[in-house]
Design an enzyme around this catalytic site. Sequence first.
Site, PDB file in Angstrom:
ATOM      1  N   HIS A  56     -14.598  11.516  -1.910  1.00 46.91           N
ATOM      2  CA  HIS A  56     -15.373  10.282  -2.096  1.00 46.91           C
ATOM      3  C   HIS A  56     -16.320  10.051  -0.932  1.00 46.91           C
ATOM      4  CE1 HIS A  56     -13.082   8.543  -5.457  1.00 46.91           C
ATOM      5  NE2 HIS A  56     -12.071   9.211  -4.951  1.00 46.91           N
ATOM      6  N   TYR A  88     -11.868  -2.050  -3.618  1.00 46.14           N
ATOM      7  CA  TYR A  88     -11.107  -3.183  -3.071  1.00 46.14           C
ATOM      8  C   TYR A  88     -11.764  -4.470  -3.580  1.00 46.14           C
ATOM      9  CZ  TYR A  88      -9.465   0.103   0.599  1.00 46.14           C
ATOM     10  OH  TYR A  88      -8.914   1.153   1.303  1.00 46.14           O
ATOM     11  N   PRO A 121      -1.371  -1.622   4.350  1.00 48.44           N
ATOM     12  CA  PRO A 121      -2.069  -0.491   3.724  1.00 48.44           C
ATOM     13  C   PRO A 121      -3.562  -0.708   3.463  1.00 48.44           C
ATOM     14  CG  PRO A 121      -0.620  -1.566   2.137  1.00 48.44           C
ATOM     15  CD  PRO A 121      -0.355  -2.202   3.452  1.00 48.44           C
ATOM     16  N   LYS A 133      -4.425   3.559   6.531  1.00 49.63           N
ATOM     17  CA  LYS A 133      -4.292   4.232   7.829  1.00 49.63           C
ATOM     18  C   LYS A 133      -2.909   4.820   8.130  1.00 49.63           C
ATOM     19  CE  LYS A 133      -8.386   3.822   9.575  1.00 49.63           C
ATOM     20  NZ  LYS A 133      -9.149   4.834   8.856  1.00 49.63           N
ATOM     21  N   TYR A 157     -13.250   3.240   9.312  1.00 46.04           N
ATOM     22  CA  TYR A 157     -12.562   3.534   8.047  1.00 46.04           C
ATOM     23  C   TYR A 157     -12.332   5.045   7.907  1.00 46.04           C
ATOM     24  CZ  TYR A 157     -11.457   2.967   3.064  1.00 46.04           C
ATOM     25  OH  TYR A 157     -10.843   2.971   1.841  1.00 46.04           O
TER      26      TYR A 157
HETATM   27  P1  RFL Z   1       8.180   8.278   6.178  1.00 49.29           P
HETATM   28  O1  RFL Z   1       7.314   8.759   5.072  1.00 49.29           O
HETATM   29  O2  RFL Z   1       8.845   6.965   6.027  1.00 49.29           O
HETATM   30  O3  RFL Z   1       9.271   9.404   6.429  1.00 49.29           O
HETATM   31  C1  RFL Z   1      10.389   9.180   7.256  1.00 49.29           C
HETATM   32  C2  RFL Z   1      11.505  10.070   6.762  1.00 49.29           C
HETATM   33  O4  RFL Z   1      12.647   9.889   7.596  1.00 49.29           O
HETATM   34  C3  RFL Z   1      13.799   9.791   6.774  1.00 49.29           C
HETATM   35  N1  RFL Z   1      14.832   9.053   7.513  1.00 49.29           N
HETATM   36  C4  RFL Z   1      15.850   9.640   8.161  1.00 49.29           C
HETATM   37  N2  RFL Z   1      16.170  10.932   8.296  1.00 49.29           N
HETATM   38  C5  RFL Z   1      17.295  11.221   9.021  1.00 49.29           C
HETATM   39  N3  RFL Z   1      18.080  10.255   9.580  1.00 49.29           N
HETATM   40  C6  RFL Z   1      17.773   8.947   9.458  1.00 49.29           C
HETATM   41  N4  RFL Z   1      18.542   8.011  10.011  1.00 49.29           N
HETATM   42  C7  RFL Z   1      16.614   8.599   8.727  1.00 49.29           C
HETATM   43  N5  RFL Z   1      16.023   7.425   8.422  1.00 49.29           N
HETATM   44  C8  RFL Z   1      14.954   7.721   7.686  1.00 49.29           C
HETATM   45  C9  RFL Z   1      13.317   9.092   5.527  1.00 49.29           C
HETATM   46  O5  RFL Z   1      14.162   9.341   4.395  1.00 49.29           O
HETATM   47  C10 RFL Z   1      11.936   9.709   5.354  1.00 49.29           C
HETATM   48  O6  RFL Z   1      11.954  10.864   4.551  1.00 49.29           O
HETATM   49  O7  RFL Z   1       7.384   8.222   7.554  1.00 49.29           O
HETATM   50  P2  RFL Z   1       6.246   9.207   8.133  1.00 49.29           P
HETATM   51  O8  RFL Z   1       6.612  10.634   7.930  1.00 49.29           O
HETATM   52  O9  RFL Z   1       5.954   8.688   9.475  1.00 49.29           O
HETATM   53  O10 RFL Z   1       4.978   8.945   7.172  1.00 49.29           O
HETATM   54  C11 RFL Z   1       4.316   7.703   7.162  1.00 49.29           C
HETATM   55  C12 RFL Z   1       3.753   7.383   5.772  1.00 49.29           C
HETATM   56  O11 RFL Z   1       4.770   7.556   4.822  1.00 49.29           O
HETATM   57  C13 RFL Z   1       3.186   5.947   5.687  1.00 49.29           C
HETATM   58  O12 RFL Z   1       2.538   5.586   6.877  1.00 49.29           O
HETATM   59  C14 RFL Z   1       2.169   5.788   4.544  1.00 49.29           C
HETATM   60  O13 RFL Z   1       2.772   5.991   3.289  1.00 49.29           O
HETATM   61  C15 RFL Z   1       1.506   4.404   4.578  1.00 49.29           C
HETATM   62  N6  RFL Z   1       0.583   4.174   3.442  1.00 49.29           N
HETATM   63  C16 RFL Z   1      -0.700   4.719   3.435  1.00 49.29           C
HETATM   64  N7  RFL Z   1      -1.127   5.489   4.450  1.00 49.29           N
HETATM   65  C17 RFL Z   1      -2.376   6.085   4.406  1.00 49.29           C
HETATM   66  O14 RFL Z   1      -2.752   6.756   5.368  1.00 49.29           O
HETATM   67  N8  RFL Z   1      -3.215   5.961   3.320  1.00 49.29           N
HETATM   68  C18 RFL Z   1      -2.852   5.208   2.251  1.00 49.29           C
HETATM   69  O15 RFL Z   1      -3.598   5.159   1.270  1.00 49.29           O
HETATM   70  C19 RFL Z   1      -1.575   4.527   2.291  1.00 49.29           C
HETATM   71  N9  RFL Z   1      -1.175   3.757   1.257  1.00 49.29           N
HETATM   72  C20 RFL Z   1       0.987   3.379   2.372  1.00 49.29           C
HETATM   73  C21 RFL Z   1       0.075   3.186   1.285  1.00 49.29           C
HETATM   74  C22 RFL Z   1       2.239   2.789   2.333  1.00 49.29           C
HETATM   75  C23 RFL Z   1       2.595   2.003   1.263  1.00 49.29           C
HETATM   76  N10 RFL Z   1       3.870   1.430   1.287  1.00 49.29           N
HETATM   77  C24 RFL Z   1       4.873   1.800   0.340  1.00 49.29           C
HETATM   78  C25 RFL Z   1       4.269   0.682   2.442  1.00 49.29           C
HETATM   79  C26 RFL Z   1       0.424   2.412   0.206  1.00 49.29           C
HETATM   80  C27 RFL Z   1       1.671   1.797   0.193  1.00 49.29           C
HETATM   81  C28 RFL Z   1       1.988   0.907  -0.967  1.00 49.29           C
HETATM   82  C1  PHB Z   2      -3.625   4.361  -2.483  1.00 51.87           C
HETATM   83  O1  PHB Z   2      -4.277   5.123  -3.219  1.00 51.87           O
HETATM   84  O2  PHB Z   2      -2.389   4.262  -2.598  1.00 51.87           O
HETATM   85  C2  PHB Z   2      -4.339   3.553  -1.483  1.00 51.87           C
HETATM   86  C3  PHB Z   2      -5.714   3.691  -1.310  1.00 51.87           C
HETATM   87  C4  PHB Z   2      -6.373   2.910  -0.356  1.00 51.87           C
HETATM   88  C5  PHB Z   2      -5.642   2.019   0.413  1.00 51.87           C
HETATM   89  C6  PHB Z   2      -4.273   1.900   0.260  1.00 51.87           C
HETATM   90  C7  PHB Z   2      -3.620   2.666  -0.698  1.00 51.87           C
HETATM   91  O3  PHB Z   2      -6.278   1.251   1.326  1.00 51.87           O
END
Ligand code: RFL
Ligand code: PHB
Length: 389
Positions: free
Chosen positions: A72, A200, A292, A296, A384
């Site tokens: 994009h 958005y 989110p 980031k 961004y």
């Molecule tokens: P994770 O993915 O939470 O992985 C951590 C892992 O550790 C395990 N764990 C353990 N393992 C052993 N012993 C323990 N005691 C443990 N406790 C936990 C867990 O089971 C898990 O597998 O963290 P990590 O690797 O730092 O990754 C971070 C990302 O997952 C997170 O920042 C993003 O998903 C945030 N996020 C977004 N980030 C973006 O860059 N772009 C996006 O578009 C975006 N959209 C989002 C998001 C997060 C969202 N939610 C659900 C908060 C959209 C949403 C809705």
């Molecule tokens: C997503 O596709 O899950 C998504 C995209 C942009 C955002 C947050 C989440 O800012």
Amino acid sequence: MQTQVVIIGGGPAGLLLSQMLHLRGVDSIVLELRSRTYVLQRIRAGFLEWGSVEILREAGVGERLDREGFFHDGSMIVWAGARQCLIDTRKYAGRQMVAYGQTNITEDLYAVRDAMGGTIIDEALDVAPHAVDTDRPWVSFVKDGLEQRIDCDFIAGCDGSYGVSRKAIPAAVLRTYEKVYPFGWLGIMSETPPLEDIIYANHPRGFALASQRNPRLSRYYIQCDRDTDIADWPDDRFWPELKARFPRSIADEITTGPSIEKSIAPLRSFVAEPMSYGRLYLAGDAAHIVPPTGAKGLNLAISDVYYLSRALSSFYNDSDIAGLESYSQTALKRVWGAVRISWYLTNLLHRFPNQGEFDLRMQENELEYLAKSEAAMRNLAEQYIGMPL
Ligand code: RFL
Ligand code: PHB
């Protein structure tokens, strides 16, 4: 058991770190609490900065991303029923954003670690880091009912926000910063063709976001109260509410269909300082959370791992400890930048309880300023897309 680096947590941060260390000749073992099926079913992020794409390519997991990712020029913002502007990252920052699901990235990382003989121990219970302030740290855990121990040189805490690693930093050393927003996002995944753009929406009914995973998979979010019960949001309530928050011309383009996943994420910012203590190094959500809105979180996890993998590799390959010593400071500079832009976009795009007319005018004026000022848009676009590493 014995290894050079024990990585606690097998999410994107932990898996990518093990892969990048392997490519630099450093051994690691990943300990993951959950099963692989569980990790792969967790639906989260989907939008990558260009810098993250380059890091994933360098780590040998860029092939499917390049093939299936959705490139994009930026993301749209819409407001006031008809106004719109594009955060044109290609025009203003020379780089594109890529829609590619976190689930896919995790799958790709598992595949490459398996192919290279990496050790990932899943369903590892009671994982605990020990002696992190000595030269001989170790980690205990329980697998299949048996207590086990791994001796190592370093521990990487990649276990997300609710993991055990951060807790190993003494309270007297750890400083935390938190801001909880008074709302969450209700998100759904549906097997319907997505809109062309990531959009958005700032709307009197609340924020909404149209996103995507692939040409047949859409991801949509609406702002909801923090205490929303998902049971109150069947699909036939979600779709009209989503459409009501977009201008008519966009709403008419949204293809509805049964949801295949639905979840609520509360919005908050959180930062833990420092990101290292003794021989323990935190990366990703274990050290920081962003709302989110700026997409980031995953990108920060990837940039932390970029810095940490280089620092550990310099230690082993060049006997250079400078990278490890400055890791926390280097990573935190980028983290705070991402926290600020995520906070800015969250404030700009959501409706807050008790928001007065004055606050609404400020939001609207800021949006109009972005739409008409190249300088303002360039400023937003460079953040961004992500500042250079
Ligand atoms: P994770 O993915 O939470 O992985 C951590 C892992 O550790 C395990 N764990 C353990 N393992 C052993 N012993 C323990 N005691 C443990 N406790 C936990 C867990 O089971 C898990 O597998 O963290 P990590 O690797 O730092 O990754 C971070 C990302 O997952 C997170 O920042 C993003 O998903 C945030 N996020 C977004 N980030 C973006 O860059 N772009 C996006 O578009 C975006 N959209 C989002 C998001 C997060 C969202 N939610 C659900 C908060 C959209 C949403 C809705
Ligand atoms: C997503 O596709 O899950 C998504 C995209 C942009 C955002 C947050 C989440 O800012």
